[in-house]
Design a protein around this motif. Structure first.
Motif, PDB file in Angstrom:
ATOM      1  N   ASN A  52     -36.876  25.965 -57.601  1.00 46.66           N
ATOM      2  CA  ASN A  52     -35.651  26.555 -57.053  1.00 46.66           C
ATOM      3  C   ASN A  52     -35.670  26.607 -55.524  1.00 46.66           C
ATOM      4  O   ASN A  52     -34.635  26.408 -54.872  1.00 46.66           O
ATOM      5  N   ILE A  53     -36.839  26.860 -54.950  1.00 44.82           N
ATOM      6  CA  ILE A  53     -36.962  26.836 -53.491  1.00 44.82           C
ATOM      7  C   ILE A  53     -36.678  25.425 -52.981  1.00 44.82           C
ATOM      8  O   ILE A  53     -35.938  25.228 -52.003  1.00 44.82           O
ATOM      9  N   PHE A  54     -37.262  24.450 -53.649  1.00 41.10           N
ATOM     10  CA  PHE A  54     -37.094  23.047 -53.259  1.00 41.10           C
ATOM     11  C   PHE A  54     -35.624  22.638 -53.333  1.00 41.10           C
ATOM     12  O   PHE A  54     -35.097  22.006 -52.402  1.00 41.10           O
ATOM     13  N   LEU A  55     -34.945  23.006 -54.407  1.00 42.27           N
ATOM     14  CA  LEU A  55     -33.529  22.668 -54.574  1.00 42.27           C
ATOM     15  C   LEU A  55     -32.682  23.308 -53.474  1.00 42.27           C
ATOM     16  O   LEU A  55     -31.784  22.663 -52.914  1.00 42.27           O
ATOM     17  N   PHE A  56     -32.956  24.559 -53.175  1.00 41.54           N
ATOM     18  CA  PHE A  56     -32.202  25.261 -52.137  1.00 41.54           C
ATOM     19  C   PHE A  56     -32.406  24.578 -50.777  1.00 41.54           C
ATOM     20  O   PHE A  56     -31.443  24.359 -50.022  1.00 41.54           O
ATOM     21  N   ALA A  57     -33.654  24.244 -50.464  1.00 40.86           N
ATOM     22  CA  ALA A  57     -33.962  23.597 -49.191  1.00 40.86           C
ATOM     23  C   ALA A  57     -33.298  22.230 -49.105  1.00 40.86           C
ATOM     24  O   ALA A  57     -32.693  21.882 -48.072  1.00 40.86           O
ATOM     25  N   LEU A  58     -33.395  21.447 -50.178  1.00 43.33           N
ATOM     26  CA  LEU A  58     -32.816  20.106 -50.157  1.00 43.33           C
ATOM     27  C   LEU A  58     -31.294  20.150 -50.034  1.00 43.33           C
ATOM     28  O   LEU A  58     -30.701  19.294 -49.370  1.00 43.33           O
ATOM     29  N   GLU A  59     -30.671  21.121 -50.667  1.00 43.21           N
ATOM     30  CA  GLU A  59     -29.218  21.275 -50.543  1.00 43.21           C
ATOM     31  C   GLU A  59     -28.852  21.559 -49.085  1.00 43.21           C
ATOM     32  O   GLU A  59     -27.883  21.020 -48.553  1.00 43.21           O
ATOM     33  N   PHE A  60     -29.651  22.400 -48.432  1.00 40.43           N
ATOM     34  CA  PHE A  60     -29.443  22.697 -47.012  1.00 40.43           C
ATOM     35  C   PHE A  60     -29.536  21.419 -46.180  1.00 40.43           C
ATOM     36  O   PHE A  60     -28.672  21.151 -45.332  1.00 40.43           O
ATOM     37  N   TYR A  61     -30.588  20.634 -46.410  1.00 41.22           N
ATOM     38  CA  TYR A  61     -30.784  19.429 -45.605  1.00 41.22           C
ATOM     39  C   TYR A  61     -29.709  18.380 -45.896  1.00 41.22           C
ATOM     40  O   TYR A  61     -29.267  17.676 -44.975  1.00 41.22           O
ATOM     41  N   PHE A  62     -29.279  18.281 -47.142  1.00 40.70           N
ATOM     42  CA  PHE A  62     -28.221  17.321 -47.457  1.00 40.70           C
ATOM     43  C   PHE A  62     -26.926  17.707 -46.749  1.00 40.70           C
ATOM     44  O   PHE A  62     -26.264  16.871 -46.127  1.00 40.70           O
ATOM     45  N   ASN A  63     -26.569  18.977 -46.825  1.00 33.77           N
ATOM     46  CA  ASN A  63     -25.313  19.441 -46.226  1.00 33.77           C
ATOM     47  C   ASN A  63     -25.324  19.372 -44.701  1.00 33.77           C
ATOM     48  O   ASN A  63     -24.259  19.367 -44.070  1.00 33.77           O
ATOM     49  N   ASN A  64     -26.528  19.326 -44.108  1.00 38.90           N
ATOM     50  CA  ASN A  64     -26.625  19.305 -42.653  1.00 38.90           C
ATOM     51  C   ASN A  64     -27.015  17.933 -42.091  1.00 38.90           C
ATOM     52  O   ASN A  64     -27.430  17.835 -40.928  1.00 38.90           O
ATOM     53  N   GLY A  65     -26.879  16.904 -42.913  1.00 39.76           N
ATOM     54  CA  GLY A  65     -26.984  15.538 -42.412  1.00 39.76           C
ATOM     55  C   GLY A  65     -28.366  14.989 -42.193  1.00 39.76           C
ATOM     56  O   GLY A  65     -28.542  14.001 -41.469  1.00 39.76           O
ATOM     57  N   TYR A  66     -29.389  15.581 -42.817  1.00 35.28           N
ATOM     58  CA  TYR A  66     -30.756  15.074 -42.690  1.00 35.28           C
ATOM     59  C   TYR A  66     -30.998  13.890 -43.623  1.00 35.28           C
ATOM     60  O   TYR A  66     -30.379  13.779 -44.680  1.00 35.28           O
ATOM     61  N   THR A  67     -31.920  13.036 -43.226  1.00 38.82           N
ATOM     62  CA  THR A  67     -32.490  12.029 -44.118  1.00 38.82           C
ATOM     63  C   THR A  67     -33.754  12.613 -44.733  1.00 38.82           C
ATOM     64  O   THR A  67     -34.584  13.190 -44.017  1.00 38.82           O
ATOM     65  N   TYR A  68     -33.890  12.475 -46.045  1.00 32.09           N
ATOM     66  CA  TYR A  68     -35.053  13.028 -46.746  1.00 32.09           C
ATOM     67  C   TYR A  68     -36.148  11.976 -46.813  1.00 32.09           C
ATOM     68  O   TYR A  68     -35.934  10.869 -47.324  1.00 32.09           O
ATOM     69  N   VAL A  69     -37.330  12.315 -46.305  1.00 32.19           N
ATOM     70  CA  VAL A  69     -38.493  11.438 -46.357  1.00 32.19           C
ATOM     71  C   VAL A  69     -39.526  12.090 -47.264  1.00 32.19           C
ATOM     72  O   VAL A  69     -40.046  13.164 -46.953  1.00 32.19           O
ATOM     73  N   GLU A  70     -39.812  11.446 -48.395  1.00 31.69           N
ATOM     74  CA  GLU A  70     -40.827  11.962 -49.314  1.00 31.69           C
ATOM     75  C   GLU A  70     -42.097  11.159 -49.099  1.00 31.69           C
ATOM     76  O   GLU A  70     -42.177   9.987 -49.474  1.00 31.69           O
ATOM     77  N   ALA A  71     -43.091  11.801 -48.481  1.00 31.03           N
ATOM     78  CA  ALA A  71     -44.279  11.097 -48.017  1.00 31.03           C
ATOM     79  C   ALA A  71     -45.384  11.050 -49.077  1.00 31.03           C
ATOM     80  O   ALA A  71     -46.540  11.389 -48.817  1.00 31.03           O
ATOM     81  N   GLY A  72     -45.028  10.630 -50.277  1.00 32.64           N
ATOM     82  CA  GLY A  72     -46.017  10.387 -51.322  1.00 32.64           C
ATOM     83  C   GLY A  72     -46.251  11.542 -52.269  1.00 32.64           C
ATOM     84  O   GLY A  72     -45.990  12.705 -51.959  1.00 32.64           O
ATOM     85  N   ASP A  73     -46.737  11.197 -53.464  1.00 34.54           N
ATOM     86  CA  ASP A  73     -47.059  12.153 -54.525  1.00 34.54           C
ATOM     87  C   ASP A  73     -45.861  13.013 -54.918  1.00 34.54           C
ATOM     88  O   ASP A  73     -45.992  14.204 -55.222  1.00 34.54           O
ATOM     89  N   GLY A  74     -44.681  12.404 -54.918  1.00 30.47           N
ATOM     90  CA  GLY A  74     -43.492  13.125 -55.363  1.00 30.47           C
ATOM     91  C   GLY A  74     -43.548  13.426 -56.847  1.00 30.47           C
ATOM     92  O   GLY A  74     -43.316  14.552 -57.271  1.00 30.47           O
TER      93      GLY A  74
END
Length: 308
Positions: A52-74
């Motif tokens: 739930n923390i991850f989802l909340f954070a990712l929603e924030f970054y998506f809405n604010n125009g960030y590119t998501y970089v997943e640096a391995g072991d996703g």
């Protein structure tokens, strides 16, 4: 130790030479997360507690125009040979990641625990699309996605480079001997981890091994004059003044929350998302700054002097 240093030098140099080039400027926005280790929501799934923390954070970054970089072991593909189990367990996460992908704002690297993603056939079979059993139809997930071992972020104006890798390169048990290690994890350590035992091949709770990895990576940074962002050790790190520019974005499975690295307006920041409470006892998800922000150019080794 000498052999390991040479192996790290070789593997990091190989990764750098084959890396995808991502050009950026001071208007670019990136969030780096790694080591989610998404599993199947059973007791061995360390990510489930922070989903739930991850989802909340990712929603924030998506809405604010960030590119998501997943640096391995996703995804925790060492424990789970069937990716479908992971996707079903974390359907909301993949729906949000798809929004990033469809917006051309998703960069995914593979690490040791999802090393299978370096094989195109595996990616095409599991990540391009999936079969929806309920509606009995194929559904696109990340059609045509390419996974990388390394990405070099290169500033359009200054030419400064930032090498991003997972951080397992040169770690013998998790790099050269990963096929053996995956068997021990899948059929033995997976079950012991759920009751508190630690796999000795993992650097996560071994401070001596973590510090050795950091020293060796610092050696590569000093010789090649290139800043690094990585994960793997799960230990968030932001260099102090006059230290070499080794950055670690932590992990998404720590009890204290999820750590990450933001790049925005030409500055870099180490952050933590966690659950906190207010005076009335209500729980909230909160972003806190651990270190930074600092201008990225501060860490340009072409003009940077250290005490080492």
């Amino acid at each position: 130790m000498i052999y390991e240093k040479k192996l790290v030098e070789k593997r990091l140099t190989e990764a750098y030479n084959k890396a995808k080039i991502e050009y950026f400027d001071n208007n670019s926005k990136y969030i780096f997360f790694s080591d989610c280790h998404r599993g199947d929501c059973t007791p061995s799934d360390e990510f489930a507690k922070n989903q739930n923390i991850f989802l909340f954070a990712l929603e924030f970054y998506f809405n604010n125009g960030y590119t998501y970089v997943e640096a391995g072991d996703g995804d925790e593909l060492w424990q789970h040979s069937n990716f479908k189990e992971i996707r079903l367990a974390h359907d909301e996460v993949f729906s949000l990641l798809k929004k990033f992908y469809d917006s051309n704002r998703l960069i995914m690297l593979y690490g040791n625990h999802n090393v299978y993603l370096k094989y195109k056939d595996f990616v095409q079979k599991n990540y391009y699309k999936f079969y929806d059993d309920y509606n009995q139809e194929d559904v696109e997930l990340f059609p045509g996605i390419t996974l990388y071992e390394a990405v070099v972020f290169k500033h359009k104006s200054t030419g400064q480079e930032i090498l991003t890798v997972h951080g397992h390169q040169g770690d013998i048990m998790n790099d050269r001997l990963w096929r053996f290690t995956v068997l021990t994890v899948r059929y033995f350590w997976r079950y012991l981890n759920s009751i508190g035992f630690t796999n000795p091949a993992s650097p996560v709770r071994d401070s001596e091994k973590i510090h050795k990895i950091e020293r060796i990576y610092n050696g590569w940074i000093e010789r090649n004059k290139i800043m690094i962002i990585c994960g793997h050790t799960h230990r968030p790190y932001f260099p102090k003044a006059n230290e070499l520019p080794y950055f670690n974005d932590g992990s998404c499975v720590r009890a204290s929350g999820i750590q990450g690295i933001e790049i925005e307006e030409g500055k870099i920041t180490l952050i933590n998302w966690k659950i906190s409470y207010d005076s009335s006892g209500d729980l909230h998800i909160k972003r806190e700054i651990l270190r930074g922000p600092e201008p990225i150019e501060t860490f340009d080794l072409r003009n940077y002097k250290t005490n080492e």
